[in-house]
Scaffold this active site. Structure first.
Site, PDB file in Angstrom:
ATOM      1  N   HIS A   1       2.343   3.028   6.112  1.00  0.00           N
ATOM      2  CA  HIS A   1       1.900   1.668   5.658  1.00  0.00           C
ATOM      3  C   HIS A   1       0.836   0.978   6.262  1.00  0.00           C
ATOM      4  CE1 HIS A   1       6.804   0.045   4.417  1.00  0.00           C
ATOM      5  NE2 HIS A   1       5.920   1.675   3.820  1.00  0.00           N
TER       6      HIS A   1
ATOM      7  N   HIS B   1       8.680   5.268  -6.697  1.00  0.00           N
ATOM      8  CA  HIS B   1       8.618   3.603  -6.453  1.00  0.00           C
ATOM      9  C   HIS B   1       6.875   2.974  -6.886  1.00  0.00           C
ATOM     10  CE1 HIS B   1       7.274   1.792  -2.678  1.00  0.00           C
ATOM     11  NE2 HIS B   1       7.630   2.911  -2.093  1.00  0.00           N
TER      12      HIS B   1
ATOM     13  N   ASP C   1       1.770   5.578  -0.547  1.00  0.00           N
ATOM     14  CA  ASP C   1       3.355   5.475  -0.736  1.00  0.00           C
ATOM     15  C   ASP C   1       3.208   4.236  -1.122  1.00  0.00           C
ATOM     16  OD1 ASP C   1       6.095   4.590  -0.945  1.00  0.00           O
ATOM     17  OD2 ASP C   1       5.572   3.493   1.826  1.00  0.00           O
TER      18      ASP C   1
ATOM     19  N   GLU D   1      10.767  -1.928  -4.552  1.00  0.00           N
ATOM     20  CA  GLU D   1      11.746  -0.672  -3.397  1.00  0.00           C
ATOM     21  C   GLU D   1      11.239  -1.198  -2.555  1.00  0.00           C
ATOM     22  OE1 GLU D   1      11.466   2.681  -0.677  1.00  0.00           O
ATOM     23  OE2 GLU D   1      10.077   1.254  -0.613  1.00  0.00           O
ATOM     24  N   GLU D   2      10.130  -1.373  -2.008  1.00  0.00           N
ATOM     25  CA  GLU D   2       9.641  -2.187  -0.558  1.00  0.00           C
ATOM     26  C   GLU D   2      10.518  -2.746  -0.333  1.00  0.00           C
ATOM     27  OE1 GLU D   2       8.218  -0.409   1.222  1.00  0.00           O
ATOM     28  OE2 GLU D   2       6.729   0.946   0.308  1.00  0.00           O
TER      29      GLU D   2
ATOM     30  N   ASP E   1       8.874  10.065  -2.716  1.00  0.00           N
ATOM     31  CA  ASP E   1       8.373   8.651  -1.891  1.00  0.00           C
ATOM     32  C   ASP E   1       8.010   9.602  -0.463  1.00  0.00           C
ATOM     33  OD1 ASP E   1       8.225   6.915  -0.714  1.00  0.00           O
ATOM     34  OD2 ASP E   1       9.704   5.831  -0.721  1.00  0.00           O
TER      35      ASP E   1
HETATM   36 ZN   LIG Z   1       7.759   4.092  -0.514  1.00  0.00          ZN
END
Ligand SMILES: [Zn+2]
Length: 350
Positions: free
Chosen positions: A318, A67, A176, A206-207, A229
């Site tokens: 994140h 992604h 990420d 994706e998120e 990922d």
């Molecule tokens: Zn990810």
């Protein structure tokens, strides 16, 4: 352990909030066009770079998904004093918003800061409460009139942080999942006559729920699927041995399951065998909370795909200081290339 850090830096630093991936998509299209037989962009914005198989009478398709989007925000309101309110695009831990610089992408890019109440004016009860994302606002240092020349409700916002090297690690926002975008591009460079058609897919959104991967898998209808990922590396002070998920520097991670997918046992076995044969360091990954594009890749084709995932151990996931190890990144590229080149050598019927 040599990886192209300059390219990784370029890919990590570019903006691409969910639904607003144009900049990162344009970069990806530029990078993959010389590497593929065909490159297309679907209506949702997924980029699909196809490398044809050398001996593929049955037209077998292997989809690899990485992604392109990153967690971000969207402007919901400009108040009378020029401060912005926002909604999150993707899963944020509110405490990670404190004291951050962000970039608001309006008619031009403006740097803002995430403001919140100073501790000096908090009541004792407020000091003990966990922050919520709604406690924050974006301060552009401008009046409402000035802000509205450039910024409108609906503009995306991304985090401002550059990539640096620390020891054998890289550190940036959006490791990420830009590290996986990087890995897929580097694998395309190395891929030499894969047996089956490879659909290198750079997915959107994706998120916010694997939206791009679902659509791409539906149209590609893959026989085999590999998602790329990041995953948790909780190998830090206070973590117990059983909580680590993965560890930095201990090799690429072969996903067994996450909260949305039980990887196909054959794909897991094939990846482990391939890694062992090629002497690529690997570790198993079981992530009991959180899903990845693996779910869409596995289940949105007409008959489902034999699917699994290669995960990149990442600390501080994140947050704006996501960290990955250069050796794990290099191992992930090697494993992906070896799997794509050896996919016809495994007995998938067992
Ligand atoms: Zn990810």
């Amino acid at each position: 352990m040599n990886i192209d850090v300059a390219l990784l830096k370029q890919i990590c630093e570019i903006a691409g909030a969910p639904g607003f991936e144009k900049r990162v998509r344009d970069l990806v299209v530029d990078l993959v066009t010389p590497l593929a037989d065909e490159v297309k962009t679907d209506n949702l914005g997924n980029v699909i770079a196809i490398k044809r198989g050398k001996n593929n009478p049955d037209g077998k398709r292997v989809m690899v998904a990485a992604h392109m989007d990153e967690i971000g925000f969207i402007v919901t309101h400009v108040d009378d004093n020029g401060f912005l309110r926002f909604h999150t695009l993707g899963g944020f831990d509110p405490k990670t918003l404190t004291a951050q610089r962000v970039i608001v992408h309006g008619k031009k890019d403006l740097v803002g800061v995430m403001g919140s109440k100073p501790i000096h004016v908090m009541s004792p009860e407020e000091r003990n409460k966990l922050p919520k994302t709604t406690d924050f606002f974006i301060d552009l240092g401008m009046s409402k009139e000035e802000v509205e020349k450039y910024i409108s409700v609906g503009d995306p916002v991304t985090r401002d942080r550059e990539l640096i090297e620390m020891g054998d690690c890289v550190n940036c926002k959006s490791i990420d999942n830009r590290v996986a975008v990087f890995i897929l591009i580097e694998a395309l460079k190395q891929l030499d006559n894969p047996p089956y058609d490879v659909y290198a897919t750079f997915t959107v959104q994706e998120e916010v729920g694997l939206r791009g991967a679902n659509v791409a898998a539906h149209s590609i209808n893959p026989d085999f699927g590999i998602a790329l990922d990041t995953t948790i590396a909780f190998d830090v002070p206070g973590a117990q041995a059983h909580e680590k998920v993965t560890q930095l520097g201990k090799g690429t991670a072969i996903k067994i399951m996450d909260a949305m997918t039980i990887c196909d046992y054959r794909m897991v076995d094939f990846m482990k065998q391939t890694a062992d044969q090629k002497e690529i360091t690997w570790q198993p990954e079981i992530l009991t909370a959180g899903g990845t594009d693996t779910a869409g890749v596995q289940r949105m084709g007409k008959q489902g795909a034999i699917a699994g995932a290669i995960s990149i151990p990442t600390r501080h996931l994140h947050q704006v200081i996501e960290m990955a190890h250069k050796k794990d990144i290099a191992d992930s590229i090697s494993l992906l290339v070896a799997c794509l080149e050896g996919v016809d050598q495994y007995d998938w019927k067992h």
